[in-house]
Design an enzyme around this catalytic site. Structure first.
Site, PDB file in Angstrom:
ATOM      1  CD  GLU A   1     -25.374  18.593  33.863  1.00 47.07           C
ATOM      2  OE1 GLU A   1     -25.106  19.581  33.152  1.00 47.07           O
ATOM      3  OE2 GLU A   1     -26.484  18.053  33.851  1.00 47.07           O
ATOM      4  CD  GLU A  56     -29.749  18.700  36.351  1.00 46.41           C
ATOM      5  OE1 GLU A  56     -29.841  18.720  35.104  1.00 46.41           O
ATOM      6  OE2 GLU A  56     -28.999  19.454  36.995  1.00 46.41           O
TER       7      GLU A  56
END
Length: 536
Positions: free
Chosen positions: A187, A327
């Site tokens: 991320e 995710e």
């Protein structure tokens, strides 16, 4: 979104946060070209349900990665076998390098750390699972020793280091087949939520390009394996727009068909955050089945989820780039609301079904922590299932089944939570007599449903090739299916076996399924006939 980090009782990480001159040590020869066998849609279907080995190989203490640093035990083959036995076909293994990287200009990765990464990969790879490894925490400003920082001043040095590390990792795994997938980073963003900033986003695009070029030029299967790249913070809105650039793939194997891609797009999904991740007892319910409006978020329900994943389909899947929701998940809030696990299961089921509808694969985020605010599905110390209801929801959505050669994952072998069913779920149905038995289990939400159909040959002779005819209730229309082909989409439908499940010996069975839209009637189909014979 931040990485979902939690050890036993301790929140370690809260909500976080064209290099042309590289020298490549290994080059690709034409003889090393190995073409992955599956195109994008086939790959997504084959990956099935995915699971994250979270808070493990990305865990660290003071910038030194260690798999037990955040409270999880050492990974074992038994754990991976339990995950596989539960129906998961893909395992994402987050990895951090951080202080295990030596000084420049070589930036040598600690050999023992690379060996351990390979050992854990092999636990899953040797079982025929898809395995994803990435560079996870090296880009978090909140992690000690992080360095892959998109708004740092020393971008030349960062790019050199990034290229060298991926060159070593890719070289280590260059002979592994297409069941291994590399993910460029996790991320990555500037740590400030809101709109992306420049030149930070340009640097993220540059990292992705270096990653693709580096992996491809190490040769072997790396010249053709699937590679996964994210946009800004794996955020859907900032990946479909806001400046994301898909890397070019100029060094890929020449034998890959010109019309096919070998790049996937990575996003994460935790919306609405007040349900999925916020650590309080306010929002504990989700979806159309919520019984208490005060406990349900005012946004981020089924329609929003559908719209977000449709954006990914329209922007990337339609152009041949598969999407991976690497995710997703929601934390345990049963301490505040005893019904919470029901809605966690509904959330997981709907996310997986919607992703499947729009051509995306998924991987549930499991941080290994069970109990209040945990994401865990398994007790990693006892190697048992702790959230069978959520697992069942995932498998019903993806059309998964237990591998026949795997250890049993029945609820009787481990503690579990009762399976969740959405409020409009239909009971299993059966009718008639004959030499076949069919059961169907419908899980429905406001305008959609999934149906898992088990077909069993109850006769005394083998069936070699089959069609299953059934009638859908009025108002239902199939939008996608798995383990069979379906035609037409409504009315009396015929499902025809796939290449791998057409043989049914006496007592043998096959499980197929589909997702459908409905206009209010979510009942199970009727009139099952296998090769023209009515089934009970």
């Amino acid at each position: 979104m931040s990485s979902r980090v939690r050890t036993a009782g301790l929140a370690i990480l809260a909500a976080t946060m064209a290099f042309a001159g590289a020298v490549y040590g290994v080059t690709r020869s034409a003889s090393a070209d190995v073409v992955a066998q599956l195109n994008g849609p086939q790959l997504v279907a084959d990956m099935g349900a995915g699971w994250n080995l979270g808070n493990t190989l990305e865990a660290n203490i003071n910038g030194i990665p260690s798999e037990t640093a955040w409270g999880n035990p050492v990974v074992t083959q038994a754990l991976i076998d339990r995950v596989r036995a539960s129906g998961f076909k893909t395992i994402r293994i987050p990895v951090s390098y951080l202080g295990h990287i030596g000084a420049g200009p070589d930036y040598t990765v600690n050999a023992a750390w690379l060996n351990r990464i390979q050992e854990v990969v092999d636990y899953a790879y040797s079982r025929g699972l898809y395995v994803l490894i990435n560079m996870h925490g090296d880009g978090y400003k909140s992690v000690s020793g992080s360095w892959l920082i998109c708004d740092a001043a020393s971008q030349t040095a960062i790019r050199e280091k990034y290229q060298k590390v991926w060159q070593q990792v890719a070289t280590r795994f260059q002979s592994y087949n297409e069941h291994l997938i590399f993910e460029s980073m996790n991320e990555n963003f500037d740590g400030q939520y809101g709109n992306p900033t420049q030149p930070c986003y340009s640097n993220i695009n540059a990292y992705n390009q270096i990653f693709v070029d580096t992996v491809r030029r190490t040769g072997g299967t790396n010249a053709s394996r699937w590679l996964l790249v994210p946009g800004w913070n794996t955020n859907i809105d900032h990946t479909v727009g806001s400046g994301f650039v898909i890397p070019t793939d100029q060094y890929r194997a020449s034998t890959i068909p010109a019309g096919e891609q070998r790049l996937m797009i990575s996003v994460h999904y935790y919306d609405p955050w007040d349900f999925a991740g916020q650590e309080d007892g306010t929002i504990t319910q989700w979806g159309a089945g919520a019984t208490n409006p005060a406990k349900k978020s005012v946004w981020g329900q089924e329609d929003f989820m559908d719209g977000q994943l449709k954006k990914m389909r329209d922007t990337f899947v339609a152009r041949g780039y598969p999407v991976f929701v690497g995710e997703y998940g929601s934390i345990d809030k049963t301490a505040y609301d005893s019904s919470n696990n029901r809605y966690r299961a509904d959330y997981a089921r709907t996310l997986v079904a919607t992703a499947k509808k729009y051509g995306a694969a998924t991987a549930y985020w499991d941080n290994g922590y069970n109990g209040q605010h945990g994401f865990g599905l398994f007790n990693r110390s006892s190697v048992t299932v702790t959230q069978q209801g959520i697992i069942d929801a995932i498998m019903s959505a993806v059309g998964g089944s237990l591998p026949s050669s795997s250890p049993s994952a029945s609820p009787s072998s481990s503690p579990s939570v009762s399976p969740s069913a959405s409020p409009s779920s239909s009971p299993s149905s059966s009718s008639g007599t004959g030499t076949c038995r069919v059961t169907s289990a419908v899980n429905a939400w406001n305008t959609g449903l999934t149906n898992s159909i088990a077909i069993t040959n109850t006769g005394t002779t083998a069936i070699n090739g089959w069609t299953l005819a059934f009638t859908l209730p009025a108002g239902q229309s199939i939008v996608s299916g798995w383990s069979a082909s379906y035609s037409p989409a409504s009315g009396t439908v015929t499902a025809t076996n796939a290449s791998y499940n057409g043989s049914l010996p006496p007592g043998g069975s096959a499980t197929i399924g589909y997702q459908a839209n409905h206009t209010g009637n979510a009942a199970a189909p009727t009139g099952f006939k296998l090769n023209g014979t009515t089934c009970n």
